[in-house]
Scaffold this active site. Structure first.
Site, PDB file in Angstrom:
ATOM      1  N   ASP A 164       0.875  -1.175   0.000  1.00  0.00           N
ATOM      2  CA  ASP A 164       0.000   0.000   0.000  1.00  0.00           C
ATOM      3  C   ASP A 164       0.915   1.229   0.000  1.00  0.00           C
ATOM      4  O   ASP A 164       1.623   1.481   0.981  1.00  0.00           O
ATOM      5  CB  ASP A 164      -0.881  -0.056   1.273  1.00  0.00           C
ATOM      6  CG  ASP A 164      -1.855   1.095   1.366  1.00  0.00           C
ATOM      7  OD1 ASP A 164      -1.670   2.101   0.653  1.00  0.00           O
ATOM      8  OD2 ASP A 164      -2.807   0.973   2.173  1.00  0.00           O
ATOM      9  N   HIS A 165       0.880   1.965  -1.091  1.00  0.00           N
ATOM     10  CA  HIS A 165       1.839   3.058  -1.266  1.00  0.00           C
ATOM     11  C   HIS A 165       1.567   4.226  -0.310  1.00  0.00           C
ATOM     12  O   HIS A 165       2.395   5.126  -0.161  1.00  0.00           O
ATOM     13  CB  HIS A 165       1.797   3.537  -2.721  1.00  0.00           C
ATOM     14  CG  HIS A 165       3.109   4.053  -3.234  1.00  0.00           C
ATOM     15  ND1 HIS A 165       4.174   4.333  -2.413  1.00  0.00           N
ATOM     16  CD2 HIS A 165       3.536   4.337  -4.487  1.00  0.00           C
ATOM     17  CE1 HIS A 165       5.197   4.781  -3.138  1.00  0.00           C
ATOM     18  NE2 HIS A 165       4.825   4.788  -4.400  1.00  0.00           N
ATOM     19  N   ARG A 166       0.420   4.221   0.361  1.00  0.00           N
ATOM     20  CA  ARG A 166       0.165   5.268   1.360  1.00  0.00           C
ATOM     21  C   ARG A 166       1.032   5.050   2.595  1.00  0.00           C
ATOM     22  O   ARG A 166       1.297   5.972   3.356  1.00  0.00           O
ATOM     23  CB  ARG A 166      -1.313   5.251   1.789  1.00  0.00           C
ATOM     24  CG  ARG A 166      -2.270   5.609   0.665  1.00  0.00           C
ATOM     25  CD  ARG A 166      -3.694   5.374   1.104  1.00  0.00           C
ATOM     26  NE  ARG A 166      -3.912   4.001   1.547  1.00  0.00           N
ATOM     27  CZ  ARG A 166      -5.033   3.568   2.120  1.00  0.00           C
ATOM     28  NH1 ARG A 166      -6.034   4.396   2.332  1.00  0.00           N
ATOM     29  NH2 ARG A 166      -5.161   2.305   2.483  1.00  0.00           N
TER      30      ARG A 166
END
Ligand code: CAO
Length: 426
Positions: free
Chosen positions: A398-400
């Site tokens: 999850d790039h967040r």
């Protein structure tokens, strides 16, 4: 004073035996003058039969599926002559019919109606050429439904009925819920039977739930998948030696057990991988335990049993637990608690094959490790090519929560441990 008025089939131009496809009134209903009371249909035309009086329906003499001709009694209406009106016999309202496709003629072709004194209505708007009566179209319009999106109705010759419109609305609502109000247009329904034989199979409950969850994750998480390989030549030699010298009661060791241990060691080094975002996306919840989910392929679909405290378990203990849980999964005997509390998931297709794939994060976890089949490859060691067993790894995150550099370092840590599993002891 009240009088009883008979509503009959008017002159419809020498057509006998017309099918009644819809009856829109019942005894006790209050009808208005020219309100549609029934829909009749021949091979060529569909017509709405209007009421010739306003009042209370006393009795209805036809039902869906009956055949009627000019003069057939449709209903009797009790009319209050002081307040109401009675009209001269009214012409039925005619709409074009779309003939259901034959096997040769796969396209839907509008056939204009030919009824005495009624010019055929040629309509080009697809919602108007749908095989539905004007009253059903009106109903659909009131709900904001374009009837042309309901390809085939459940009525005779695929006629769209009011129930089809209701079912369509229900389906769209259900899809909207799955898509969590993303506003993404749904994929249009297609009648595949137009192109050849088909068979309808209900999806298993697991598949339906997994599908909803995967769609939710796909829409909510900005995911990146990073691919690399680990050199597992030494690990494989050790694994083969272990399997060749098993003592009684010990289970076969596969690479998966070492991958689990290497993954946990990397998570200990990079705590962001052992975390979840809070529901409002404002906080990172870091976990101090190391539970790993393992995707298991079962006849009813994918399930993910969770192995707890992998950091505290031996490779033999993990082998026994994977054997037990994957067997339970395949027999459909896993309990909800067996599938909860995971920190990261491994999806291994290595027993089947593959070079790479892009697994979807099992949210609210923040990363998943995909594994495909290890292959012997010539690897340059600076002086010469050497045959090495290379294991493809696919890390989706999850790039967040995880940025690209952290993802690459995490993968490097897994490669480090798998490259020489003795490092797990350090
Ligand atoms: N490379 C080469 N060989 C591999 C391998 C790899 N990466 N992974 C497994 N193998 C070999 C094993 O060593 C074993 O070989 P032998 O029988 O010769 O010893 C054989 O393949 C079968 O292994 P396995 O798949 O039964 O065992 P596992 O421990 O690797 O995996 C489990 C267990 C439960 C994960 C697996 O059976 C399974 O269900 N995999 C499918 C998961 C899945 O569907 N993922 C997709 C999710 S996304 O839709």
């Amino acid at each position: 004073m009240t009088v009883l008025i008979e509503i009959k089939v008017p002159d419809i131009g020498n057509v006998a035996e017309i099918d009644v496809v819809e009856v829109l009134i019942q005894a006790g209903d209050v009808v208005a003058l020219e309100q549609t009371v029934a829909v009749l249909e021949t091979d060529k035309a569909s017509m709405e039969l209007p009421s010739s009086a306003s009042g209370t329906v006393q009795q209805v003499y036809i039902k869906q599926g009956d055949k009627v001709s000019e003069g057939s009694l449709i209903a009797t209406v009790l009319v209050n002559v002081e307040s109401s009106s009675v009209a001269a016999p009214v012409e039925p309202v005619v709409a074009p019919v779309i003939v259901a496709p034959t096997t040769e003629q796969k396209a839907l072709t509008p056939v204009p109606a030919v009824v005495k004194n009624s010019a055929p209505v040629v309509q080009t708007d697809s919602s108007k050429t749908a095989h539905a009566s004007p009253s059903v179209r009106l109903f659909a319009r009131e709900l904001g439904v374009d009837v042309s999106r309901i390809k085939i109705g459940s009525g005779r010759k695929g006629r769209i009925l009011q129930d089809d419109v209701k079912n369509f609305v229900k389906k769209v609502m259900a899809e909207g819920i799955v898509a969590t109000g993303s506003g993404i247009p749904s994929i249009p329904a297609v009648d595949f039977s137009v192109f050849g034989d088909t068979e309808i199979q209900k999806l298993s409950k697991i598949k339906r739930l997994t599908g909803q969850n995967l769609s939710r994750v796909w829409l909510n998480l900005p995911m990146v998948t990073y691919h690399d390989e680990a050199d597992v030549t030494e690990m494989e030699a050790f694994r083969n030696a272990l399997n060749a010298n098993k003592v009684k009661g010990e289970l076969k060791i596969t690479g998966l057990m070492f991958i689990m241990k290497a993954l946990v060691a990397a998570m200990q080094q990079f705590p962001n991988f052992n975390a979840s975002l809070s529901a409002d996306g404002e906080q990172l919840i870091l976990k101090k335990y190391f539970n790993i989910g393992v995707a298991v392929d079962t006849p009813k679909g994918l399930v993910v049993p969770v192995l707890r405290d992998v950091n505290n378990k031996t490779v033999n203990e993990l082998a026994a637990e994977i054997a037990e849980k994957s067997e339970k999964a395949r027999q459909g005997k896993l309990l909800p608690a067996d599938m909860q509390g995971g920190c990261m998931t491994i999806s291994s297709l290595g027993g089947i094959g593959g070079m790479a794939f892009t697994p979807i994060v099992n949210a609210p976890e923040v990363a998943i490790l995909g594994v495909t089949r290890a292959k012997m490859q010539p690897v340059w060691d600076g002086k010469e090519f050497k045959p090495r067993l290379m294991l493809p790894l696919d890390l989706t995150y999850d790039h967040r929560v995880i940025d690209g550099a952290e993802g690459a370092k995490f993968m490097a840590a897994i490669q480090y441990y798998l490259g020489d599993i003795r490092r797990l002891l350090l």
